[in-house]
Design a protein around this motif. Structure first.
Motif, PDB file in Angstrom:
ATOM      1  N   LYS A  91      33.384  34.057  40.930  1.00 47.39           N
ATOM      2  CA  LYS A  91      33.202  33.951  42.643  1.00 47.39           C
ATOM      3  C   LYS A  91      33.706  35.121  42.714  1.00 47.39           C
ATOM      4  CE  LYS A  91      36.158  33.203  46.532  1.00 47.39           C
ATOM      5  NZ  LYS A  91      37.079  31.912  47.561  1.00 47.39           N
ATOM      6  N   LYS A  92      33.628  36.516  43.398  1.00 48.22           N
ATOM      7  CA  LYS A  92      33.961  37.363  43.213  1.00 48.22           C
ATOM      8  C   LYS A  92      35.000  37.255  44.251  1.00 48.22           C
ATOM      9  CE  LYS A  92      32.872  42.192  45.322  1.00 48.22           C
ATOM     10  NZ  LYS A  92      31.370  42.848  46.300  1.00 48.22           N
ATOM     11  N   SER A  93      36.384  38.370  43.765  1.00 51.98           N
ATOM     12  CA  SER A  93      37.904  38.231  44.260  1.00 51.98           C
ATOM     13  C   SER A  93      37.196  39.100  45.200  1.00 51.98           C
ATOM     14  CB  SER A  93      38.192  38.732  43.169  1.00 51.98           C
ATOM     15  OG  SER A  93      38.602  38.221  42.280  1.00 51.98           O
ATOM     16  N   ASP A  94      38.530  38.989  46.109  1.00 53.05           N
ATOM     17  CA  ASP A  94      38.670  39.706  47.758  1.00 53.05           C
ATOM     18  C   ASP A  94      39.495  41.516  46.823  1.00 53.05           C
ATOM     19  OD1 ASP A  94      38.238  37.153  49.392  1.00 53.05           O
ATOM     20  OD2 ASP A  94      40.156  37.249  49.279  1.00 53.05           O
ATOM     21  N   GLY A  95      38.303  42.179  47.666  1.00 52.13           N
ATOM     22  CA  GLY A  95      38.582  43.359  47.787  1.00 52.13           C
ATOM     23  C   GLY A  95      37.360  44.162  46.406  1.00 52.13           C
ATOM     24  N   GLU A 117      29.162  46.249  47.762  1.00 52.40           N
ATOM     25  CA  GLU A 117      30.906  46.227  47.483  1.00 52.40           C
ATOM     26  C   GLU A 117      31.530  45.409  49.103  1.00 52.40           C
ATOM     27  OE1 GLU A 117      34.325  49.011  48.560  1.00 52.40           O
ATOM     28  OE2 GLU A 117      32.353  50.002  47.294  1.00 52.40           O
ATOM     29  N   GLU A 118      30.119  44.950  49.859  1.00 47.33           N
ATOM     30  CA  GLU A 118      30.806  44.171  50.847  1.00 47.33           C
ATOM     31  C   GLU A 118      30.128  43.011  50.872  1.00 47.33           C
ATOM     32  OE1 GLU A 118      32.545  44.630  53.057  1.00 47.33           O
ATOM     33  OE2 GLU A 118      32.979  47.746  52.326  1.00 47.33           O
ATOM     34  N   PRO A 136      31.044  43.747  35.976  1.00 47.01           N
ATOM     35  CA  PRO A 136      31.814  45.110  36.404  1.00 47.01           C
ATOM     36  C   PRO A 136      33.655  45.045  37.362  1.00 47.01           C
ATOM     37  CG  PRO A 136      30.241  44.631  38.272  1.00 47.01           C
ATOM     38  CD  PRO A 136      29.861  43.631  37.719  1.00 47.01           C
ATOM     39  N   PHE A 137      33.785  43.796  37.698  1.00 47.83           N
ATOM     40  CA  PHE A 137      34.515  43.573  38.867  1.00 47.83           C
ATOM     41  C   PHE A 137      35.719  42.912  38.484  1.00 47.83           C
ATOM     42  CE2 PHE A 137      30.840  43.225  40.779  1.00 47.83           C
ATOM     43  CZ  PHE A 137      30.747  41.248  41.388  1.00 47.83           C
ATOM     44  N   PRO A 138      36.244  42.768  39.185  1.00 48.65           N
ATOM     45  CA  PRO A 138      37.727  41.542  38.693  1.00 48.65           C
ATOM     46  C   PRO A 138      36.681  39.840  39.816  1.00 48.65           C
ATOM     47  CG  PRO A 138      38.848  43.208  39.972  1.00 48.65           C
ATOM     48  CD  PRO A 138      37.743  43.757  40.026  1.00 48.65           C
ATOM     49  N   CYS A 139      37.125  39.094  38.583  1.00 48.72           N
ATOM     50  CA  CYS A 139      36.375  37.714  39.646  1.00 48.72           C
ATOM     51  C   CYS A 139      37.367  36.679  39.144  1.00 48.72           C
ATOM     52  CB  CYS A 139      35.242  37.079  38.892  1.00 48.72           C
ATOM     53  SG  CYS A 139      33.741  38.334  39.280  1.00 48.72           S
ATOM     54  N   GLU A 140      37.623  35.512  40.286  1.00 49.56           N
ATOM     55  CA  GLU A 140      38.271  34.243  39.784  1.00 49.56           C
ATOM     56  C   GLU A 140      36.704  33.290  39.130  1.00 49.56           C
ATOM     57  OE1 GLU A 140      39.510  32.975  43.139  1.00 49.56           O
ATOM     58  OE2 GLU A 140      40.407  34.446  43.117  1.00 49.56           O
ATOM     59  N   LEU A 141      37.192  32.260  37.775  1.00 52.65           N
ATOM     60  CA  LEU A 141      36.682  31.916  36.990  1.00 52.65           C
ATOM     61  C   LEU A 141      37.312  30.183  37.143  1.00 52.65           C
ATOM     62  CD1 LEU A 141      34.057  31.666  35.205  1.00 52.65           C
ATOM     63  CD2 LEU A 141      36.158  31.851  32.943  1.00 52.65           C
ATOM     64  N   THR A 142      36.534  29.326  38.123  1.00 52.70           N
ATOM     65  CA  THR A 142      36.982  27.838  38.008  1.00 52.70           C
ATOM     66  C   THR A 142      36.527  26.994  36.928  1.00 52.70           C
ATOM     67  OG1 THR A 142      37.338  28.871  39.855  1.00 52.70           O
ATOM     68  CG2 THR A 142      37.239  25.829  39.839  1.00 52.70           C
TER      69      THR A 142
END
Length: 150
Positions: A91-95, A117-118, A136-142
């Protein structure tokens, strides 16, 4: 004879209770949060042993399907080395910014998607040993525990 056995048994039980109670001035074990939090003394392990133990624990968490989330920074990760092989929700992190998310095996492209981006982004992935995840951007891996019936 029965009376004598009862007295011996009572004395043994009292001695056991006295031996188990804390000495004067000592606090009970429940009152020591540092001792209660540490399950295994890891200070005797070397760096390589500790790293191997961490990998073993993470692999067992994945194998049991215990749902946990990790924050991934921008970069490339190899399953089986950086991340235990298994099933995950990415999941893409917020912001976060935009970019191309890629998951590929040696001879196969498993995921190749440009995320704006949005845009919000969440997908199920399966990483096998040797697969490479590039973000290429911060993510959460669950860790995915699979379908949960309630």
């Amino acid at each position: 004879m029965k009376k004598f056995c009862m007295i011996i048994l009572t004395v043994c039980l009292l001695l056991t209770a006295l031996a188990a109670s804390p000495a004067r001035g000592e606090t009970p074990a429940e009152a020591e949060p540092a001792a209660a939090a540490q399950i295994i003394d890891l200070s005797g392990y070397g760096d390589e042993e500790l790293t191997a133990l961490l990998k073993q624990v993470q692999t067992e968490i994945v194998a049991r399907g215990i749902e946990r989330t990790a924050a991934l920074h921008v970069g490339t990760y190899v399953f089986g080395k950086d991340i235990p092989a298994g099933e995950y929700i990415l999941k893409k992190s917020d912001g976060a910014s935009s970019g191309l998310v890629k998951l590929f095996a040696e001879n196969e492209l498993k995921l190749y998607e440009f995320i704006g981006e949005e845009e919000s982004f969440e997908t199920f992935i399966t990483g096998e040993d040797g697969d490479t995840l590039s973000i290429p951007f911060p993510c959460e891996l669950t860790i995915s525990a699979g379908v949960m019936f309630q």
